[in-house]
Structures are given as structure tokens and as C-alpha cells.
Design an enzyme around this catalytic site. Structure first.
Site, PDB file in Angstrom:
ATOM      1  N   LYS A  99       0.877  -1.162   0.000  1.00 17.18           N
ATOM      2  CA  LYS A  99       0.000   0.000   0.000  1.00 17.18           C
ATOM      3  C   LYS A  99       0.920   1.218   0.000  1.00 17.18           C
ATOM      4  CE  LYS A  99      -3.217   2.775   2.568  1.00 17.18           C
ATOM      5  NZ  LYS A  99      -3.714   3.151   3.904  1.00 17.18           N
ATOM      6  N   GLY A 160      -8.192   9.209   9.781  1.00 12.50           N
ATOM      7  CA  GLY A 160      -8.532   9.296  11.194  1.00 12.50           C
ATOM      8  C   GLY A 160      -9.586  10.322  11.551  1.00 12.50           C
ATOM      9  N   ALA A 186      -9.592   5.613   4.164  1.00 13.85           N
ATOM     10  CA  ALA A 186      -9.466   6.720   5.112  1.00 13.85           C
ATOM     11  C   ALA A 186     -10.737   7.546   5.230  1.00 13.85           C
ATOM     12  CB  ALA A 186      -8.299   7.647   4.759  1.00 13.85           C
ATOM     13  N   GLY A 187     -11.079   7.901   6.480  1.00 16.88           N
ATOM     14  CA  GLY A 187     -12.150   8.834   6.756  1.00 16.88           C
ATOM     15  C   GLY A 187     -13.471   8.226   7.171  1.00 16.88           C
ATOM     16  N   THR A 209      -8.941   3.576  12.185  1.00 19.73           N
ATOM     17  CA  THR A 209      -9.339   4.328  13.371  1.00 19.73           C
ATOM     18  C   THR A 209     -10.804   4.106  13.739  1.00 19.73           C
ATOM     19  OG1 THR A 209      -7.742   6.019  12.700  1.00 19.73           O
ATOM     20  CG2 THR A 209      -9.295   6.616  14.433  1.00 19.73           C
TER      21      THR A 209
END
Length: 258
Positions: A99, A160, A186-187, A209
């Protein structure tokens, strides 16, 4: 529901990929991974102590025999550093997967697009299966796919942040204009965010997260599994058209007159 998807020579059924940071312990990470149904787990090479005593290492809990390990170049701010880190991951983990993360801004952790393109080109030439973390920029995604990346990984929101999909229009454009899997990265904050991304047509979702920092990480891992599955099934089923006005649920033919 569809059987799965392919990244290079690697085949997957689960459309949920999870990370390995911010958990209270390696054991909690393992339990959450099991609860999520994930087949692939990403690890930040720069943050893993490969020299820790046996039984105390991350990979003692997240065994490569049970999960596909996706090394990532988190923490790299130049193409050169990312390439060097990727090579280290291949040597340590005996995998062609990487990644690719090249961060351009320390505050937002947004990727450096030109540096990501540069590093991807080098790693593809060296035989890596490159999965690049990138902004939700359709042009950047198109270029990475054209270069030979077997998937693109546009962000939904800053890493995050838990803000969910901030720009569904861009994601739709990416999904319509690239012919490789699109993994939203992400997010994501909760299961409804995951479901929305999948309903748009994403191939899979990578999150860390949202699970690790939930009040009950194991329960959230289960919720994310269900959210991803529900969103994908809804996408494949095809939603009804949106209408401005009401439309009777029951047919009007044959209604008795009084």
C-alpha cells in the site's frame, strides 16, 4: 452477491480491509480482525518492531498464515523513502503487495500526488502490486490505473477524521472512469459511512481508526462487516429511481369507487 475481487494475483472475498494501529493491544487487534471478517490487514512498516521477542510481535497475533499482510509505507514524505520502505517490506514479508503512501502535508495527511505517481512508477517496474493511497482526484486515479496499478485507493476524508464520504460526486466519477478496483481508504467513521461508500460502487473499504477508536472496537468491527455487506448488496440490487413526487405503493387499477 458477487464472489469477490482480484488484486494482481491475489483473490479476496471480504470487501473489508482493516489496519493495525491505535488498538489497545495486539490481542484486541486480532479479535477485531476476526470479528470484521477481513482477509487482509495492513501494517505500517516504519511502526512495527520486527526485532521484538517472539510472542510479542504484531505478526505473532496477526499471522500471515491466517491473514494476507499488506505492508504500507505510512510515514514516508518522499518518493525515495516510500520506495525504500516498500523494498524492505518485500524482503521482510516475502510479498509483492504494497500500500503506497507518500504524505504531502503533515497536518491533513493528504497524499503528495506527484510523488505518489513517481514512486508507483518505480515500484511497478520492480514487479510490486501497488495499491496507492491517493486523493479523490479522478485524473490522478486514472493515471495510476493507466500506469498499471491493479487498484486505486482514494480517500473518503482525512485519515482518522471519521467524517465519512465528503465528496461522493468525485468518487462516482472515479468509479465510472477507471477500470480497476476502487478501494475507499481513510475517513470512514461508522457503519453507515461504509454502507454509503459501497452503495456508490466501491470494490472494498480500508479502515483503521473507526474500529480501533470506537467505544467498543469488537462491536464496531462486526458493524462494519455488516455495513460493507449491506452496501455492496444494495449496490448490486440497484436502488429505485429518486422521484420528486409521491408514487403510490399499491397499483391504482381496480380500486373500488364509492
Amino acid at each position: 452477491m458477487s464472489e469477490g475481487y482480484q488484486l494482481g494475483t491475489h483473490q479476496f472475498s471480504s470487501r473489508l480491509i482493516i489496519g493495525s494501529g491505535k488498538y489497545a493491544s495486539f490481542e484486541q487487534n486480532r479479535v477485531c480482525a476476526e470479528a470484521s471478517g477481513a482477509e487482509m490487514i495492513t501494517i505500517a512498516l516504519r511502526r512495527v518492531d520486527f526485532d521484538a521477542p517472539k510472542g510479542e510481535r504484531l505478526l505473532d497475533f496477526l499471522s500471515p498464515e491466517r491473514f494476507t499482510i499488506l505492508p504500507n509505507t505510512a510515514g514516508c514524505y518522499t518518493a525515495e523513502d516510500a520506495v525504500t520502505t516498500a523494498r524492505l517490506g518485500r524482503e521482510l514479508l516475502d510479498t509483492d503487495l504494497v500500500k503506497l503512501e507518500v504524505i504531502g502535508d503533515e497536518r491533513t495527511l493528504f497524499p503528495d500526488v506527484p510523488a505518489t505517481l513517481e514512486a508507483a512508477r518505480v515500484l511497478l517496474d520492480e514487479g510490486f502490486t501497488v495499491l496507492p493511497y491517493i486523493t479523490d482526484d479522478p485524473v490522478a486515479c486514472q493515471r495510476l490505473a493507466a500506469m498499471g496499478c491493479p487498484a486505486v485507493m482514494p480517500l473518503a476524508a482525512p485519515i482518522g477524521s471519521g467524517l465519512g464520504v465528503r465528496n461522493p460526486a468525485n468518487l462516482r466519477i472515479i468509479l465510472e472512469t477507471v477500470e480497476v478496483p476502487v478501494i475507499v481508504d481513510a475517513g470512514v467513521g461508522t457503519a453507515s459511512d461504509a454502507a454509503l461508500a459501497m452503495e456508490l460502487g466501491a470494490t472494498a473499504i480500508l479502515m483503521n481508526t473507526a474500529i480501533a477508536q470506537a467505544k467498543d472496537p469488537v462491536a464496531m468491527a462486526k458493524a462494519m462487516k455488516l455495513g460493507v455487506e449491506a452496501g455492496r448488496l444494495a449496490y448490486e440490487a440497484g436502488r429505485m429511481p429518486r422521484r420528486l413526487y409521491a408514487s403510490a405503493s399499491s397499483p391504482l387499477d381496480g380500486i373500488a369507487s364509492f
